[in-house]
Design a protein around this motif. Sequence first.
Motif, PDB file in Angstrom:
ATOM      1  N   ARG A 314       0.809  -1.225   0.000  1.00  0.00           N
ATOM      2  CA  ARG A 314       0.000   0.000   0.000  1.00  0.00           C
ATOM      3  C   ARG A 314       0.844   1.277   0.000  1.00  0.00           C
ATOM      4  NH1 ARG A 314      -3.391  -1.331   3.991  1.00  0.00           N
ATOM      5  NH2 ARG A 314      -4.568  -2.582   2.513  1.00  0.00           N
ATOM      6  N   PRO A 315       1.914   1.385   0.812  1.00  0.00           N
ATOM      7  CA  PRO A 315       2.726   2.612   0.755  1.00  0.00           C
ATOM      8  C   PRO A 315       3.355   2.839  -0.613  1.00  0.00           C
ATOM      9  CG  PRO A 315       3.246   1.341   2.729  1.00  0.00           C
ATOM     10  CD  PRO A 315       2.407   0.468   1.868  1.00  0.00           C
ATOM     11  N   LEU A 316       3.746   1.756  -1.285  1.00  0.00           N
ATOM     12  CA  LEU A 316       4.374   1.888  -2.607  1.00  0.00           C
ATOM     13  C   LEU A 316       3.343   2.279  -3.659  1.00  0.00           C
ATOM     14  CD1 LEU A 316       6.710  -1.264  -2.519  1.00  0.00           C
ATOM     15  CD2 LEU A 316       7.116   1.040  -1.617  1.00  0.00           C
ATOM     16  N   VAL A 317       2.146   1.702  -3.562  1.00  0.00           N
ATOM     17  CA  VAL A 317       1.076   2.056  -4.504  1.00  0.00           C
ATOM     18  C   VAL A 317       0.680   3.518  -4.307  1.00  0.00           C
ATOM     19  CG1 VAL A 317      -1.317   1.605  -5.148  1.00  0.00           C
ATOM     20  CG2 VAL A 317       0.217  -0.311  -4.673  1.00  0.00           C
ATOM     21  N   GLU A 323       2.764  10.258  -7.727  1.00  0.00           N
ATOM     22  CA  GLU A 323       3.596  10.613  -8.873  1.00  0.00           C
ATOM     23  C   GLU A 323       2.777  10.735 -10.148  1.00  0.00           C
ATOM     24  OE1 GLU A 323       6.539   7.578  -8.988  1.00  0.00           O
ATOM     25  OE2 GLU A 323       7.527   8.208  -7.129  1.00  0.00           O
ATOM     26  N   GLU A 324       1.723   9.915 -10.271  1.00  0.00           N
ATOM     27  CA  GLU A 324       0.904   9.923 -11.485  1.00  0.00           C
ATOM     28  C   GLU A 324      -0.137  11.026 -11.490  1.00  0.00           C
ATOM     29  OE1 GLU A 324      -0.870   6.100 -11.744  1.00  0.00           O
ATOM     30  OE2 GLU A 324       0.971   5.069 -12.312  1.00  0.00           O
ATOM     31  N   ARG A 339      -8.178   7.521 -14.051  1.00  0.00           N
ATOM     32  CA  ARG A 339      -7.114   7.224 -15.010  1.00  0.00           C
ATOM     33  C   ARG A 339      -6.586   5.812 -14.745  1.00  0.00           C
ATOM     34  NH1 ARG A 339      -1.536   7.372 -14.720  1.00  0.00           N
ATOM     35  NH2 ARG A 339      -0.395   8.187 -16.527  1.00  0.00           N
ATOM     36  N   PRO A 340      -6.438   4.979 -15.797  1.00  0.00           N
ATOM     37  CA  PRO A 340      -5.889   3.638 -15.568  1.00  0.00           C
ATOM     38  C   PRO A 340      -4.490   3.717 -14.968  1.00  0.00           C
ATOM     39  CG  PRO A 340      -6.454   3.973 -17.889  1.00  0.00           C
ATOM     40  CD  PRO A 340      -6.697   5.258 -17.193  1.00  0.00           C
ATOM     41  N   LYS A 341      -4.185   2.796 -14.084  1.00  0.00           N
ATOM     42  CA  LYS A 341      -2.881   2.781 -13.442  1.00  0.00           C
ATOM     43  C   LYS A 341      -1.794   2.375 -14.443  1.00  0.00           C
ATOM     44  CE  LYS A 341      -3.669   3.424  -8.896  1.00  0.00           C
ATOM     45  NZ  LYS A 341      -5.061   3.835  -8.926  1.00  0.00           N
ATOM     46  N   ASP A 342      -0.629   3.020 -14.320  1.00  0.00           N
ATOM     47  CA  ASP A 342       0.528   2.539 -15.064  1.00  0.00           C
ATOM     48  C   ASP A 342       0.904   1.178 -14.510  1.00  0.00           C
ATOM     49  OD1 ASP A 342       0.575   4.895 -16.481  1.00  0.00           O
ATOM     50  OD2 ASP A 342       2.080   5.841 -15.188  1.00  0.00           O
ATOM     51  N   ARG A 343       1.037   0.186 -15.382  1.00  0.00           N
ATOM     52  CA  ARG A 343       1.223  -1.187 -14.918  1.00  0.00           C
ATOM     53  C   ARG A 343       2.691  -1.454 -14.574  1.00  0.00           C
ATOM     54  NH1 ARG A 343      -2.184  -1.524 -19.122  1.00  0.00           N
ATOM     55  NH2 ARG A 343      -0.747  -2.574 -20.533  1.00  0.00           N
ATOM     56  N   THR A 344       3.156  -0.793 -13.511  1.00  0.00           N
ATOM     57  CA  THR A 344       4.504  -1.031 -13.003  1.00  0.00           C
ATOM     58  C   THR A 344       4.515  -2.359 -12.244  1.00  0.00           C
ATOM     59  OG1 THR A 344       4.009   0.100 -10.934  1.00  0.00           O
ATOM     60  CG2 THR A 344       4.851   1.461 -12.742  1.00  0.00           C
ATOM     61  N   ASP A 350       0.227  -5.662  -6.795  1.00  0.00           N
ATOM     62  CA  ASP A 350      -0.961  -5.328  -6.022  1.00  0.00           C
ATOM     63  C   ASP A 350      -2.215  -5.934  -6.642  1.00  0.00           C
ATOM     64  OD1 ASP A 350      -2.315  -3.781  -3.904  1.00  0.00           O
ATOM     65  OD2 ASP A 350      -3.126  -2.627  -5.575  1.00  0.00           O
ATOM     66  N   LEU A 351      -2.339  -5.837  -7.955  1.00  0.00           N
ATOM     67  CA  LEU A 351      -3.513  -6.391  -8.626  1.00  0.00           C
ATOM     68  C   LEU A 351      -3.509  -7.918  -8.585  1.00  0.00           C
ATOM     69  CD1 LEU A 351      -3.799  -3.996 -11.706  1.00  0.00           C
ATOM     70  CD2 LEU A 351      -4.964  -3.867  -9.503  1.00  0.00           C
ATOM     71  N   THR A 352      -2.332  -8.508  -8.631  1.00  0.00           N
ATOM     72  CA  THR A 352      -2.230  -9.966  -8.515  1.00  0.00           C
ATOM     73  C   THR A 352      -2.744 -10.432  -7.169  1.00  0.00           C
ATOM     74  OG1 THR A 352      -0.344 -10.052 -10.031  1.00  0.00           O
ATOM     75  CG2 THR A 352      -0.647 -11.937  -8.542  1.00  0.00           C
ATOM     76  N   ILE A 353      -2.368  -9.722  -6.111  1.00  0.00           N
ATOM     77  CA  ILE A 353      -2.843 -10.077  -4.767  1.00  0.00           C
ATOM     78  C   ILE A 353      -4.358  -9.916  -4.688  1.00  0.00           C
ATOM     79  CG2 ILE A 353      -2.814  -9.362  -2.347  1.00  0.00           C
ATOM     80  CD1 ILE A 353       0.143  -8.569  -2.796  1.00  0.00           C
TER      81      ILE A 353
END
Length: 473
Positions: A314-317, A323-324, A339-344, A350-353
């Motif tokens: 969560r802190p990284l997201v 930044e976005e 806005r769709p998230k940049d898939r970093t 995060d989305l996998t979890i």
Amino acid sequence: SKFAAVVDSDEEPVCETEGGTKYKGLPPKALDALEAAADALKKRRRCLCFWDLAVDPQALVPHIEEIGQNGGSLPSSRKLGRIVIELDQVARAPRLCENFRSLCTGERGVGVGGNRLSYKGRALGLIMPRFCVQVSIPNEYSCWGKYLPDEQLRIPGVRFDRSGLVAVGNHGPGTNTCTTMVMLNAADHLDGQHQIIGRVVKGMEVLRMIEAFPTTNEERSFVEKNVKTWHGGKPKVDVVIEDGGELDAEAVDLAPPEDGDIFPEHPMDHSCTYDREELFRAQERIREIGNAHFKAKRYHEALLKYRKAESYLRPLVSSQHREEFPDEDVRTWMAGGLRPKDRTDVVRADLTIKLNICQVLIVVEEWHLAIAVADAVLLELVGKASAKGQGALPNDALVVKGLFRRARARVGLSARKDEVPQYEEAIEDLRQALTVDPDNGEVSAFLAKVRALQREADVAGKAVYENMLKPSE
């Protein structure tokens, strides 16, 4: 002897006898006993103390909004849990460690100010989010009946660089007291100023729960850059050390959990600085442990691990979101879009979890929750009313998984008699998944199955309507 009235427990007490003669200290016999105890403690291999903390949950109910804003929740019971503290600096600060140990056990009786020299039954004096919690005994110096001198303020390899450290409060050089601070963050400005005597080895999650409790918010405790300025003060609801004492080292189980999850419940207790690499590696390992629980059909344990891994990310997201944000089209957020998230790699993890959580919810037949989680994943991948991507489905395996799992949840929900069938929506999800991955055999097979279920539902519905239209005899 007795102390003059002191409003603030951190204020230096003034001790006088009835006749006005300045107090000179404890009798030599009492001091000799304390020194002998400190010397004995210095030679011990290990010393563990504990606090059992409690609060009145009903008294917290009026402050539920503030607790939520601080990232916490209402406790389910009065007992919050136990924290175990290891006094690992007995060799370098034996007097201060013995003072703390004695305050935990309460064995020294009443102090020179007429107060019990015990933390039992005392409420925490300060809660300073992202800094420390503090407990004091007002109008008492120490078990020695006087300020204790500094012993070794600078210990090689020991600094205020992490949460969980236990330190002694003071009023300046050589004025250590009955005040104890348990750190909730790194605090390098305290290096060389306060004596570290130990660390929390079990129960940091209890302190993190308390950290969110309401306070007077009189003091700024921590500035989290670009996130929040935290404030703390005296608790509005008493958080009481209901019991305390010393533990037999053999009675405390500090062995790693059987599943290998050695990571603290709160990410800050793993990395105070939210170091990207450390948090990312930790969430990967926690997620793998969750996968192992899932394969073993321990679904509740799997869900807990996935939630924990999510909290580490969560802190990284949040950092990526900040930044976005400047790239967000004003028209998008004014229209309630996203806005769709940049898939970093952080967002993908995060989305996998989240999709793993969705899978657990499907298995335990929590259909509505599973659909909601899949909706959130697809919203972050595709966006809403955004110029970026124009709502097109990204060519990504995560999109296929999100659509497929949402379709499965919709089919499961449709089997309930008290729910409106969502076969048509499931078919549309599967059709969209095949536009991204046309050769996916699992999706194609499930699409055929859902179409058959839809036909059966149509036939059943037609029969119901025909019976409704029949004239009554």
